[in-house]
Design a protein around this motif. Structure first.
Motif, PDB file in Angstrom:
ATOM      1  N   SER A  67       0.818  -1.216   0.000  1.00  0.00           N
ATOM      2  CA  SER A  67       0.000   0.000   0.000  1.00  0.00           C
ATOM      3  C   SER A  67       0.850   1.263   0.000  1.00  0.00           C
ATOM      4  O   SER A  67       0.363   2.348   0.279  1.00  0.00           O
ATOM      5  N   ASN A  68       2.165   1.096  -0.304  1.00  0.00           N
ATOM      6  CA  ASN A  68       3.056   2.253  -0.457  1.00  0.00           C
ATOM      7  C   ASN A  68       3.180   3.033   0.851  1.00  0.00           C
ATOM      8  O   ASN A  68       3.282   4.252   0.861  1.00  0.00           O
ATOM      9  N   ARG A  69       3.117   2.292   2.002  1.00  0.00           N
ATOM     10  CA  ARG A  69       3.265   2.922   3.309  1.00  0.00           C
ATOM     11  C   ARG A  69       4.672   2.650   3.851  1.00  0.00           C
ATOM     12  O   ARG A  69       5.331   1.700   3.436  1.00  0.00           O
ATOM     13  N   PRO A  70       5.125   3.491   4.785  1.00  0.00           N
ATOM     14  CA  PRO A  70       6.442   3.232   5.392  1.00  0.00           C
ATOM     15  C   PRO A  70       6.407   1.969   6.228  1.00  0.00           C
ATOM     16  O   PRO A  70       5.353   1.564   6.721  1.00  0.00           O
ATOM     17  N   ALA A  71       7.567   1.341   6.371  1.00  0.00           N
ATOM     18  CA  ALA A  71       7.655   0.099   7.123  1.00  0.00           C
ATOM     19  C   ALA A  71       7.294   0.338   8.588  1.00  0.00           C
ATOM     20  O   ALA A  71       7.503   1.419   9.136  1.00  0.00           O
ATOM     21  N   PHE A  72       6.734  -0.684   9.225  1.00  0.00           N
ATOM     22  CA  PHE A  72       6.326  -0.614  10.624  1.00  0.00           C
ATOM     23  C   PHE A  72       7.549  -0.759  11.530  1.00  0.00           C
ATOM     24  O   PHE A  72       8.328  -1.680  11.400  1.00  0.00           O
ATOM     25  N   MET A  73       7.717   0.203  12.437  1.00  0.00           N
ATOM     26  CA  MET A  73       8.797   0.162  13.410  1.00  0.00           C
ATOM     27  C   MET A  73       8.174  -0.001  14.798  1.00  0.00           C
ATOM     28  O   MET A  73       7.587   0.944  15.337  1.00  0.00           O
ATOM     29  N   PRO A  74       8.229  -1.196  15.386  1.00  0.00           N
ATOM     30  CA  PRO A  74       7.658  -1.380  16.723  1.00  0.00           C
ATOM     31  C   PRO A  74       8.339  -0.468  17.727  1.00  0.00           C
ATOM     32  O   PRO A  74       9.423   0.066  17.490  1.00  0.00           O
ATOM     33  N   SER A  75       7.676  -0.265  18.864  1.00  0.00           N
ATOM     34  CA  SER A  75       8.240   0.580  19.904  1.00  0.00           C
ATOM     35  C   SER A  75       9.525  -0.039  20.421  1.00  0.00           C
ATOM     36  O   SER A  75       9.791  -1.234  20.240  1.00  0.00           O
ATOM     37  N   GLU A  76      10.340   0.782  21.088  1.00  0.00           N
ATOM     38  CA  GLU A  76      11.670   0.368  21.515  1.00  0.00           C
ATOM     39  C   GLU A  76      11.596  -0.862  22.409  1.00  0.00           C
ATOM     40  O   GLU A  76      10.791  -0.933  23.324  1.00  0.00           O
ATOM     41  N   GLY A  77      12.450  -1.822  22.097  1.00  0.00           N
ATOM     42  CA  GLY A  77      12.501  -3.046  22.874  1.00  0.00           C
ATOM     43  C   GLY A  77      11.538  -4.120  22.432  1.00  0.00           C
ATOM     44  O   GLY A  77      11.506  -5.192  23.018  1.00  0.00           O
ATOM     45  N   ARG A  78      10.721  -3.861  21.360  1.00  0.00           N
ATOM     46  CA  ARG A  78       9.744  -4.854  20.908  1.00  0.00           C
ATOM     47  C   ARG A  78       9.966  -5.249  19.467  1.00  0.00           C
ATOM     48  O   ARG A  78       9.066  -5.760  18.827  1.00  0.00           O
ATOM     49  N   MET A  79      11.150  -4.981  18.925  1.00  0.00           N
ATOM     50  CA  MET A  79      11.495  -5.440  17.579  1.00  0.00           C
ATOM     51  C   MET A  79      11.613  -6.971  17.594  1.00  0.00           C
ATOM     52  O   MET A  79      11.789  -7.591  18.644  1.00  0.00           O
ATOM     53  N   MET A  80      11.496  -7.564  16.395  1.00  0.00           N
ATOM     54  CA  MET A  80      11.647  -9.020  16.308  1.00  0.00           C
ATOM     55  C   MET A  80      13.032  -9.433  16.793  1.00  0.00           C
ATOM     56  O   MET A  80      13.203 -10.485  17.410  1.00  0.00           O
ATOM     57  N   GLY A  81      14.045  -8.579  16.528  1.00  0.00           N
ATOM     58  CA  GLY A  81      15.392  -8.876  17.023  1.00  0.00           C
ATOM     59  C   GLY A  81      15.430  -8.902  18.542  1.00  0.00           C
ATOM     60  O   GLY A  81      16.101  -9.750  19.152  1.00  0.00           O
ATOM     61  N   ASP A  82      14.710  -7.961  19.191  1.00  0.00           N
ATOM     62  CA  ASP A  82      14.659  -7.949  20.660  1.00  0.00           C
ATOM     63  C   ASP A  82      13.972  -9.199  21.178  1.00  0.00           C
ATOM     64  O   ASP A  82      14.403  -9.801  22.173  1.00  0.00           O
TER      65      ASP A  82
END
Length: 899
Positions: A355-370
């Motif tokens: 949908s041509n939207r910016p990528a979702f950035m989860p709140s700090e500490g809740r990224m998939m890497g975290d």
């Protein structure tokens, strides 16, 4: 009314000649027909007034009111949206001619070729020329830009009328004169676009005046189309004026065209807002699930890191049972939640890209890497906790064995030392005869032998106490106190023994007679008695083994011990024969023995008693060793069962992991077929779960039996658990990738053949079947698909641009999902912020702001309130109370600024 400001100002002279040619340059002779001239006057006057009223004026007489050129210039400014040169305000003829010329020059600048129309005729009030000029203006600004299916102007307008009225009975539009006489065509156009305004079924073809008046009145009241003709003008004329009808119908076209644009704009906005609302809900769901999972991990890790030691094996086994309950009951749902979280995150990112939207950035500490990092920490703590429990069980088991052994040896030693201090401190040698002293000395020598023999036991007791201290035995204090007491007593015995020996040796010179037989008996009885005590101690000694080899070693040692028993029995009989010889000599020589053997306290009866006890212990030792051998055989059977099942499960997991890898790069059937196949494959894998549970059961039996090694398999339960979880995660991730490809195909309009072509090209260059292309492989793939990215300077720049899109993190590898996203972006169109702004501008009637009432009128209630809650107040020029800024809101939808 339609705004003509958007008219094409760049039309060529050739285009003007085309539509003028189609109208045969306006046949002036026909204007001599009074009926047609009347219709044109009325229609053209109404048309001009529909625009002049925007400037707050109007005309009454078309040939008189345009003579000074002022209202003519004003009309052109209104319909074109452009400024004309400043008019001259003088009332002289020359001023009027100059104003009309400015108007005619402006018309000519729009590509219109005026034939035989001069300023003088207009100033003189020539009706024929004035009507011709107005018709030229109507053609240029109201009809020329009408386009329907590659036809324009008159043909385009006619085709539009035919398309809109085709479904209606008694309507057959073939021209712009007699086809409109009965009024049904006008009513059909209104009903097609606004069925709420016309009851078409109640109209009759034989009542044209009623039909025409109904259409004209409804158009004027509800559609803002002024009444340009009277019904009688059309009905009472054999052939209505074509130009008047075209002018009237063009007003209908522009009115409905504007409404259609507004509807299209509203639909576009609804679509964009619906996507945004759905994405926001998915973001909120992700944040909550991630927060809950991280909180569970945060609570669980301290429990797994707790290393509080227990005192007994049973207490540690209770902890082990709690840990097994955590593994089998509490953790599996969290594994599913982590997998679902990863799937939701990937799906959301795919939808945002599509949908041509910016990528979702989860709140700090809740990224998939975290989350993966926290999960890795959890598994590390889990592994460490399990290893600690097993090591603690081994340690406590060892401690209990050592403590029992310590107390057994200490009790035997304390029993032996009981009364030894009193014996060593008595002064019996002071009143004894020489033979008695010699006997006492020999007895003391025998005691020294016995004392030396017990030195090993004392050292063993001290060594066991030291090991208990090193292993942190919980009751080390009492062990140390008892050990210290034994050592102190042993030192005292050593000193007393040395002192008594010196006293006896001083007296020995006075005593020479000694009974050698008693002495020999004592010397041989003491070691034999000590051997028997050691043998009984060994026969009662506790043992702990972990495999068949260890118990077989104990059995071998026991068999070797039994093989020495015949020789020991000979020694016992020899010792007993010495005592029998003493009795024989005494009887033979009439000697009366006073008391027992002066050299030892070991009697023949005690030797026989100990021998019988030792012989009774041998079969008991045989039974205990055989029971332990049976136990180890049973443990070995458990090992074999676990190994057989573990080897089968390990091979199954490895096989399925390889099959999933092959499926992910093969193209068999449509994406839906692949998805169906993958889900059936997933069900097949899940049906194998009973085998995993069966293996868990075997593993539980092994742990309950305290089996810590298995030579029949290289697989551990932890290894297989991780492999099984990885297999389930991999098949779920592969299903999610196919679902995202379907989502990409449907959202971007990519055909199945295109997807096959992309997959075939990708697989062809993915030589190592890794699921990703290196930079050079990707370049070759693009070239095979027709992209010009050869090794020239321009090609390198283009390839660098493409790599920036498909590999934004610069890893040097391009996944198939990134490749599909790029190809779909290159081959399809998507909504943009500019398109949404343009749509809002249409709803706002060309204003730079929009009101809450306009949003509620044009959009569905929920999406209108969504916009009102998020739009900032408009602060630009010409603002009004309650004005909202739709431009910043539209750019925020595409990530160009914050809401």
């Amino acid at each position: 009314m339609v705004d003509y400001h958007a008219a094409n100002n760049q039309s060529s002279a050739g285009g003007a000649q085309t539509y003028m040619g189609q109208e045969d340059a306006w046949d002036r002779d026909l204007l001599l027909d009074p009926a047609w001239e009347k219709q044109q006057r009325k229609t053209f006057t109404a048309w001009c007034n529909s625009h002049l009223r925007k400037a707050g004026t109007q005309i009454e007489n078309i040939e008189e009111d345009f003579r000074d050129g002022l209202k003519l210039m004003l009309l052109l400014e209104v319909i074109s949206g452009e400024r004309l040169p400043k008019p001259e305000r003088g009332k002289m003829r020359v001023h009027k001619i100059n104003n009309v010329n400015k108007a005619l020059d402006f018309i000519a600048s729009k590509g219109v070729k005026l034939v035989s129309i001069g300023a003088e005729e207009i100033v003189d009030g020539n009706a024929k020329m004035t009507l011709g000029m107005i018709w030229t203006i109507i053609l240029r600004f109201a009809i020329q830009d009408i386009s329907v299916e590659e036809t324009s102007a008159k043909e385009g307008l006619l085709l539009w009328c035919q398309r809109k009225t085709a479904p209606y009975k008694n309507v057959n539009v073939q021209n712009f004169h007699i086809s409109w006489k009965d009024g049904l065509a006008f009513n059909a156009l209104i009903h097609r676009h606004r069925p709420d305004l016309i009851d078409y079924d109640s109209l009759r073809k034989d009542d044209p005046v009623t039909n025409l008046n109904n259409a004209f009145e409804v158009a004027e009241k509800y559609l803002d189309i002024p009444k340009m003709l009277d019904a009688e003008d059309i009905v009472n004329t054999a052939r209505p004026d074509e130009k008047a009808i075209m002018t009237y119908v063009s007003s209908y076209y522009h009115a409905f065209s504007g409404a259609q644009k507004a509807e299209t704009a509203a639909n576009r906005i609804c679509k964009v807002l619906a996507v945004n609302q759905e994405n926001e809900q998915m973001m909120e769901d992700y944040e909550k699930l991630a927060s809950d999972l991280l909180e569970w991990i945060r609570r669980t890790i301290p429990w797994l890191e707790n290393r509080t030691q227990e005192k007994t094996v049973n207490d540690m086994q209770a902890k082990q049972e709690d840990f097994r309950d955590y593994r089998c009951v509490h953790k599996p749902p969290k594994v599913q939640e982590k997998c679902q979280l990863e799937i939701s995150f990937n799906t959301l990112q795919t939808k945002l890209r599509l949908s041509n939207r910016p990528a979702f950035m989860p709140s700090e500490g809740r990224m998939m890497g975290d989350i993966n990092g926290a999960w890795h920490t959890l598994e590390g703590a889990e592994k460490g906790y399990e290893e600690w429990i097993l090591s603690e069980i081994r340690r406590l088991e060892r401690l209990e064995h050592l403590a029992e052994k310590f107390h057994q040896k200490a009790a035997i030693h304390e029993c032996w030392t009981d009364g030894k201090e009193a014996m060593l401190t008595q002064k019996d040698y002071a009143t004894s005869t020489l033979s008695e002293v010699k006997a006492l000395l020999r007895k003391h020598e025998a005691f020294e032998s016995d004392l030396a023999a017990h030195q090993d036991r004392v050292e063993q007791i001290a060594a066991i106490a030291q090991e208990l201290n090193e292993l942190d035995y919980y009751d080390s204090a009492s062990v140390n106190a008892r050990c210290q007491k034994i050592c102190d007593q042993w030192d005292v015995l050593g000193a007393l023994t040395h002192s008594r020996k010196e006293s006896l040796e001083r007296t020995e010179k006075q005593l020479e007679t000694i009974d050698e037989l008693y002495l020999e008996y004592a010397k041989r009885a003491a070691p034999f008695n000590n051997w028997m005590e050691g043998a009984m101690e060994d026969l009662q000694d506790m043992f702990i083994v972990h495999n068949i080899e260890e118990i077989q070693g104990l059995i071998t040692a026991h068999e070797q011990f039994k093989s020495t028993l015949p020789e020991a029995n000979k020694e016992r009989e020899a010792i007993q024969s010495i005592q029998a010889q003493v009795q024989k000599i005494a009887q033979s020589n009439g000697i009366k023995l006073s008391g027992g053997n002066p050299y030892t306290s070991i009697t023949p009866e005690s030797i026989d008693t100990k021998w019988e006890k030792a012989m009774a212990m041998v079969p008991l030792r045989d039974t205990a060793l055989q029971d332990e051998l049976n136990k180890q055989n049973s443990n070995d059977s458990l090992r074999a069962k676990f190994a057989t099942q573990a080897n089968a499960v390990g091979a199954y997991i490895q096989e399925k992991m390889e099959e999933v890898g092959r499926i992910s790069i093969e193209m068999n059937g449509t994406l839906e077929d692949q998805l169906t196949h993958l889900k059936e494959y997933q069900k097949t894998i899940m049906s194998y779960m009973p085998e995993i549970n069966k293996l868990e059961g075997f593993h539980q039996h092994i742990q309950e039996a305290l089996i810590f090694d298995n030579q029949y398999t290289s697989y551990s339960m932890e290894h297989l658990r991780v492999g099984w979880e990885q297999l389930l995660t991999t098949i779920a991730r592969t299903i999610n990738e196919v679902e995202n490809q379907i989502l990409t195909r449907d959202a971007k309009g990519i055909s199945q053949e295109q997807l096959y072509e992309y997959r075939a090209s990708f697989n062809h260059f993915d030589k190592d079947h890794s699921g990703a292309l290196m930079a050079e492989e990707f370049k070759a793939c693009l070239i095979s698909l027709g992209y010009d990215v050869e090794s020239d300077k321009q090609g390198d720049g283009e390839f660098t641009r493409i790599m920036g899109i498909v590999d934004p993190n610069g890893t040097g590898a391009v996944t198939f999902q990134a490749f599909i996203d790029f190809m779909s972006t290159e081959t399809t169109d998507t909504d943009t912020a500019d398109q949404v702004i343009a749509s809002f501008k249409i709803l706002a009637a060309d204003k730079n702001y929009i009101t809450a009432d306009e949003l509620r009128r044009e959009l569905p209630p929920d999406q209108a309130e969504y916009c009102i809650a998020r739009m900032a107040p408009y602060t630009g020029p010409d603002t009004i109370p309650g004005a909202l800024d739709y431009m910043s809101f539209s750019t925020a939808l595409y990530g160009e600024s914050d809401l």
